[in-house]
Design a protein around this motif. Sequence first.
Motif, PDB file in Angstrom:
ATOM      1  N   GLY A 208       0.842  -1.192   0.000  1.00 36.67           N
ATOM      2  CA  GLY A 208       0.000   0.000   0.000  1.00 36.67           C
ATOM      3  C   GLY A 208       0.875   1.239   0.000  1.00 36.67           C
TER       4      GLY A 208
ATOM      5  N   ASP B  98       4.046   5.262  -2.900  1.00 41.95           N
ATOM      6  CA  ASP B  98       3.024   4.255  -3.169  1.00 41.95           C
ATOM      7  C   ASP B  98       3.707   2.938  -3.519  1.00 41.95           C
ATOM      8  N   GLU B  99       2.892   1.962  -3.913  1.00 43.96           N
ATOM      9  CA  GLU B  99       3.425   0.607  -4.088  1.00 43.96           C
ATOM     10  C   GLU B  99       4.358   0.475  -5.288  1.00 43.96           C
TER      11      GLU B  99
END
Length: 218
Positions: A150, A177-178
């Motif tokens: 995540g 972010d990922e």
Amino acid sequence: MNIRHHLDEATLLSYAAGSLSQGMALVVACHLSMCPHCRERANAQEAIGGSLLEDLKPAELSDDVLNNMLAMLDSPAAAPAELPVAPKPQSDSRLPAPLGDYLGCDLDKVPWKRIVSGISYYDLDCQSGGVSRLMRIAPGKNLLPHTHEGNELTLVLEGSFCDEIGRFARGDVADLDEQVEHQPLVDSNTDCICLIATDAPLKFTSLLGRLVQPVTGF
Ligand SMILES: [Zn+2]
């Protein structure tokens, strides 16, 4: 304080909407308490939200709305929802005020738990999914390379580190972010202390990382 890395627009919006995990909201509140630039952006977002509400056309209401409202006023009060952490202006303390409220002590009194030589952590008691913790990393040490399932927010409280994205010092926030794989390296000559929150466990990409993950829990 010369802050160069700020919060994403999307993160600020989610914070305003109250949809961040408690740990991530704490990182945002701490950065806002240190960063006049992001406080201004947050205020501007609120103003836009307010004017959008004003522009909404009034909806037709059925006749029983007033009765329902009165009935609700008569019913016992629901327990007050837990309020998001309100950003306060920074005091003289090195600790951002919202974090001070959680910790109840200064950074040098934190009961650090050692993972390996030069790297320790302390979990904060505000876990609503994901991870919320303080990390303390000695000069010249690096964290294992990892990506995330995540989002990950990292706020530097002391010292500095650099990674594939840039250099982060006190007040800077890494809003990842990922998609991002990174391996932070502490480049200050004092310990680097960061407040980190994720909304899912980190994914270590090295074999060593995968071996220690069951032990360290992240
Ligand atoms: Zn900022």
